[in-house]
Motif scaffolding. Structure first.
Motif, PDB file in Angstrom:
ATOM      1  N   ALA A 258      16.234  34.868  -4.495  1.00 49.38           N
ATOM      2  CA  ALA A 258      16.511  34.434  -5.864  1.00 49.38           C
ATOM      3  C   ALA A 258      15.336  33.647  -6.440  1.00 49.38           C
ATOM      4  CB  ALA A 258      17.786  33.589  -5.889  1.00 49.38           C
ATOM      5  N   ALA A 259      14.726  32.808  -5.600  1.00 46.68           N
ATOM      6  CA  ALA A 259      13.617  31.981  -6.067  1.00 46.68           C
ATOM      7  C   ALA A 259      12.381  32.806  -6.404  1.00 46.68           C
ATOM      8  CB  ALA A 259      13.275  30.930  -5.018  1.00 46.68           C
ATOM      9  N   SER A 260      12.224  33.972  -5.783  1.00 46.05           N
ATOM     10  CA  SER A 260      11.029  34.790  -5.997  1.00 46.05           C
ATOM     11  C   SER A 260      11.269  35.955  -6.954  1.00 46.05           C
ATOM     12  CB  SER A 260      10.518  35.326  -4.657  1.00 46.05           C
ATOM     13  OG  SER A 260      11.489  36.178  -4.063  1.00 46.05           O
ATOM     14  N   LEU A 261      12.435  36.007  -7.593  1.00 52.15           N
ATOM     15  CA  LEU A 261      12.774  37.093  -8.507  1.00 52.15           C
ATOM     16  C   LEU A 261      11.816  37.104  -9.701  1.00 52.15           C
ATOM     17  CD1 LEU A 261      14.975  39.290  -8.929  1.00 52.15           C
ATOM     18  CD2 LEU A 261      16.221  37.618 -10.307  1.00 52.15           C
ATOM     19  N   THR A 262      11.384  38.292 -10.119  1.00 48.96           N
ATOM     20  CA  THR A 262      10.462  38.416 -11.245  1.00 48.96           C
ATOM     21  C   THR A 262      11.091  39.241 -12.362  1.00 48.96           C
ATOM     22  OG1 THR A 262       9.430  40.467 -10.475  1.00 48.96           O
ATOM     23  CG2 THR A 262       8.525  38.375  -9.633  1.00 48.96           C
ATOM     24  N   MET A 263      10.519  39.105 -13.569  1.00 48.10           N
ATOM     25  CA  MET A 263      10.983  39.901 -14.701  1.00 48.10           C
ATOM     26  C   MET A 263      10.700  41.390 -14.491  1.00 48.10           C
ATOM     27  SD  MET A 263      12.681  38.706 -17.203  1.00 48.10           S
ATOM     28  CE  MET A 263      13.191  37.137 -17.913  1.00 48.10           C
ATOM     29  N   LEU A 267      13.817  43.662 -15.341  1.00 49.63           N
ATOM     30  CA  LEU A 267      13.759  44.603 -16.459  1.00 49.63           C
ATOM     31  C   LEU A 267      13.338  46.006 -16.028  1.00 49.63           C
ATOM     32  CD1 LEU A 267      12.133  42.330 -19.182  1.00 49.63           C
ATOM     33  CD2 LEU A 267      14.520  43.066 -19.028  1.00 49.63           C
ATOM     34  N   GLY A 268      12.540  46.087 -14.959  1.00 50.75           N
ATOM     35  CA  GLY A 268      12.085  47.395 -14.519  1.00 50.75           C
ATOM     36  C   GLY A 268      13.010  48.025 -13.509  1.00 50.75           C
ATOM     37  N   GLU A 269      12.975  47.501 -12.291  1.00 47.46           N
ATOM     38  CA  GLU A 269      13.758  48.092 -11.208  1.00 47.46           C
ATOM     39  C   GLU A 269      15.254  48.030 -11.466  1.00 47.46           C
ATOM     40  OE1 GLU A 269      14.597  47.073  -6.513  1.00 47.46           O
ATOM     41  OE2 GLU A 269      12.685  46.482  -7.405  1.00 47.46           O
ATOM     42  N   ALA A 275      19.629  52.068 -20.402  1.00 49.16           N
ATOM     43  CA  ALA A 275      19.682  53.195 -21.341  1.00 49.16           C
ATOM     44  C   ALA A 275      20.960  53.169 -22.161  1.00 49.16           C
ATOM     45  CB  ALA A 275      19.573  54.503 -20.568  1.00 49.16           C
ATOM     46  N   GLY A 276      20.815  53.460 -23.460  1.00 54.21           N
ATOM     47  CA  GLY A 276      21.944  53.474 -24.365  1.00 54.21           C
ATOM     48  C   GLY A 276      21.456  53.686 -25.789  1.00 54.21           C
ATOM     49  N   PRO A 277      22.386  53.738 -26.743  1.00 55.41           N
ATOM     50  CA  PRO A 277      22.000  54.068 -28.123  1.00 55.41           C
ATOM     51  C   PRO A 277      21.106  53.027 -28.796  1.00 55.41           C
ATOM     52  CG  PRO A 277      24.313  53.438 -27.994  1.00 55.41           C
ATOM     53  CD  PRO A 277      23.833  53.601 -26.593  1.00 55.41           C
ATOM     54  N   VAL A 278      21.088  51.795 -28.278  1.00 50.11           N
ATOM     55  CA  VAL A 278      20.280  50.757 -28.938  1.00 50.11           C
ATOM     56  C   VAL A 278      19.127  50.280 -28.053  1.00 50.11           C
ATOM     57  CG1 VAL A 278      22.190  49.972 -30.386  1.00 50.11           C
ATOM     58  CG2 VAL A 278      21.840  48.918 -28.136  1.00 50.11           C
TER      59      VAL A 278
END
Length: 292
Positions: A258-263, A267-269, A275-278
């Motif tokens: 948790a401490a080493s989690l990155t954006m 957002l990527g992996e 995915a969706g209409p917006v």
């Protein structure tokens, strides 16, 4: 099996509105209630393990919720089996089949009284990382002893085929291996060493207090299962100690993860904005906000 065991360990941290405690804490209480209600220990071991596996992905979308939401028994079983199958690929094939059968044909387990030690263990936090002569490392929020015992019990059942161990004995031993902490605060390895020659007499007395809450013959079954705890001389002892050590280390790994989690991961992996209409609009908003 590591990835599966990591997911199961997260049951210590999954909670839902209207339900007290984590999933692991509640499964610990369910297991003991079924045992005091007279259910066969083998049935309880498989039932609780199957529920834990389904919850790894479904969380609290359990049989009670699905039935309340309008699904019939067959539909409920199909959802739960799908949850189990989503994570069950690494399991021994024979054990996986037995666990799936538990969800397709759930046992009608009578609920017995929940022993007092169950609530006490749920209120007793684990010590954190301790080493004699050094300050402890506290990681918040701490797990409690009920959660630890439940996860070790489930791990023990899943690891039993590898060690050719009896999964029921391993399950019972794990569910009861911290009986002493129902009364004894956890000061970790450091505190145990400072107690010196007093340690094992105190652990023995506190364990007996918990055992005395159980009626025979269940008390004697638990006492017999606990005989595998002191060493790795038996297959059941090896399966238990493997499960116990894995859970202790994966608990710390969860905090480090948790401490080493990155954006990039979020957002990527993990596709937090998925995915969706917006999605195109949401991506533009994040770009305008310079996120990440």
């Amino acid at each position: 099996m590591r990835e599966l065991l990591v997911e199961l360990g997260d049951l210590k941290r999954v909670r839902s509105a209207g339900r007290a405690g984590s999933i692991a804490e509640r499964l610990f209480a369910q297991g003991w209630s079924a045992l005091t209600g007279g259910a066969a220990p083998e049935t309880v071991a498989l039932d609780i393990t199957a529920k834990a596996l389904a919850a790894a992905r479904l969380c609290d979308l359990d049989a009670a919720f699905l039935a309340a939401a309008g699904l019939d028994a067959a539909q409920t079983a199909a959802v739960l089996v799908a949850g189990l199958e989503a994570v069950a690929a690494p399991l021994d094939a024979g054990l996986r089949e037995r666990l799936e059968s538990c969800l397709r044909n759930p046992a009608n387990l009578a609920a017995g009284p929940v022993p007092g030690f169950v609530g006490a263990l749920a209120q007793q936090p684990r010590a954190g990382v301790t080493c004699p002569g050094k300050p402890r490392i506290l990681l918040e929020p701490p797990e409690n002893h009920a959660e630890h015992c439940l996860v070790v019990a489930v791990y023990g059942v899943l690891l039993s085929p590898f060690y050719r161990a009896d999964p029921t004995t391993v399950f019972l031993a794990a569910m009861a291996h911290h009986f002493h902490n129902a009364a004894m605060p956890d000061a970790g390895f450091t505190g145990e060493m400072l107690l010196g020659d007093h340690l094992w007499p105190i652990v023995g007395r506190c364990s007996e207090w918990a055992l005395e809450e159980l009626e025979p013959p269940l008390r004697e079954m638990i006492r017999a299962a606990r005989l595998v705890l002191p060493d790795d001389a038996t297959a059941e002892g090896r399966a238990f100690h493997a499960a116990d050590s894995i859970d202790r280390v994966l608990q710390i790994a969860q905090h480090l993860r948790a401490a080493s989690l990155t954006m990039d991961t979020v957002l990527g992996e993990m596709e937090l904005v998925h995915a969706g209409p917006v999605k195109a609009f949401q991506d533009r908003v994040l770009t305008d906000m310079r996120i990440p």
